[in-house]
Design an enzyme around this catalytic site. Sequence first.
Site, PDB file in Angstrom:
ATOM      1  N   ILE B 218       0.806  -1.222   0.000  1.00 26.35           N
ATOM      2  CA  ILE B 218       0.000   0.000   0.000  1.00 26.35           C
ATOM      3  C   ILE B 218       0.840   1.275   0.000  1.00 26.35           C
ATOM      4  CG2 ILE B 218      -2.052  -1.068   1.021  1.00 26.35           C
ATOM      5  CD1 ILE B 218      -1.278   0.195   3.708  1.00 26.35           C
ATOM      6  N   HIS B 219       2.156   1.142   0.013  1.00 28.38           N
ATOM      7  CA  HIS B 219       3.009   2.307  -0.223  1.00 28.38           C
ATOM      8  C   HIS B 219       3.756   2.136  -1.536  1.00 28.38           C
ATOM      9  CE1 HIS B 219       2.701   1.612   4.160  1.00 28.38           C
ATOM     10  NE2 HIS B 219       2.348   2.862   4.136  1.00 28.38           N
ATOM     11  N   GLY B 220       3.311   1.173  -2.348  1.00 26.81           N
ATOM     12  CA  GLY B 220       3.989   0.905  -3.594  1.00 26.81           C
ATOM     13  C   GLY B 220       5.168  -0.042  -3.442  1.00 26.81           C
TER      14      GLY B 220
END
Lengths: 200, 333
Positions: B218-220
């Site tokens: 979810i932060h890449g």
Amino acid sequence: MMYETIKGGLARVADALPALEKDLNLADAKIGDGDTGGMLARVVENMQSVTSDDGDLGSYFLNLSFAAQSATGSSLGNLISAALAAAGKKANGLRQLERLQLAEILSLARDAMLRRGGASLGDKTVIDAVHAIAKAVADFKDQADLPTVMIDAADAALINFRGRPVRIGRARMFADTSREFDDPGMLAVAMFLRVALARQ
Amino acid sequence: MTKIINAPKDYVNQSLEGLSLAYPDIVLTGPGDRVVRRRGGVASGKVGIVSGGGAGHLPLFCGYVGKGLIDTCAVGNVFEGPTLDACMAAARLAENGAGILQLIGNYGGERMNFAAVRETLEDEGIKVETVLGTDDIASASPEDSDRRRGVAGLIFAYKAAGARAAEGGSLEDVKNIAVKAVARTKTIGFGTAGCQIPGSDTPRFVLEKHQMEMGIGIHGEPGIWRDQLRSADAIAEEMVTRLLAERPLDAGDKVAILVNSLGATPLEELFILYRHATTILEKNGLRVVRPLVGHFVTSMEMAGASISLSFIDDELDALYAAPARSPAWTVAP
């Protein structure tokens, strides 16, 4: 090293922040969120407001720790805060740090960061940079050239860790990619030191 | 990337301000207004549940503050853990005589800050337990599952723990059910386009047109593979197959499912994924219950989705069905 030395170095870092922030964000974008520069800029800005009336390094370091703590909840910010708190405890009542005192405080800061973050030396984190600087300061004999020694140690740590993967935190998931790039925390130490100690 | 903002520095606080105006049951407080709490506070003798995390994932984390869920939440800057002061304030607000459960995602900043909070509060005689969300199966191997990150599946732990606390469970009860929900919930995501932190010059990651990345965080954080975009059915099939491979040995035949947008992916596409995901689950002899489809944990404008499966028993099923009311998740009585 005295209060004025550190305060002056911090001011030089603050002046150079726009460029440093951008470069660090770009470096972090390769193996992280791309926000290390922005986060450290907030930390430095908060630290800039910390002053000492009597030059006591113990209380100054502790207040810098609080400034870092209130600026960010990030892992790196946490480690910086832990390092400064440890430094503050040791420097209580001191207005000047001689070479061996500085080396000891850097070692204590390193150990505090290891405890707080759960990393090990060799994981390719900011702690490896602090360790390298602590060792270089402890080993070196000529106080006059101490700034050069510290800058060179930080640069050497960066070079030594190129080709090695990050083994902890979010960047560990970038496995092979992290071999190719500098850890943003280690890079920040090298960049900030170079500016703070005014070597171009 | 185009963002509808006033200034990058105001992004977090102004979004929280809007959230609290839209949902008057929650209140902003604490250092920098970075703590969200339930209006009216925690009932005396109820175990308090505190969480916290970086901004950029709404409605996670603070959108789950409410009745039958979490009580307080500390909010950090975008993709950055909340400050120690905010965590401390949130924890203190959650305490009202029965102790506190710290229920957080497995991220470095949050772990360090909440560990410091716990140490301080325990010194004061307050009972504190900590449970970490570790549902992202792409973030570490099964052998290394305690290093996995907490993503969308964390909300099942919020729900189970919140319901158990609401029915009067002890701190140990609430902790145990949170541990159980975490152990039985697995998530995997994929992305098709990255997001950009307000004020940053570059997107978090870039994918070529018609490419996708399976397992993205979810932060890449990088995933398992990056390749040409597949059909919705092929994507759903791979995700569910990977999740089923992690099905706990003692799991029964019921599974709760969450099909979640990472931000830009619309409901239509989520339902297309859901359609095939449930077909595969049923083919594997599982009964799908308590479906959730929508925006539950995002990464701002990231395109993509995640699927979470919670392999539940009757106990968890009852707790997931218990009444709750929060900005992000409401279960009617």
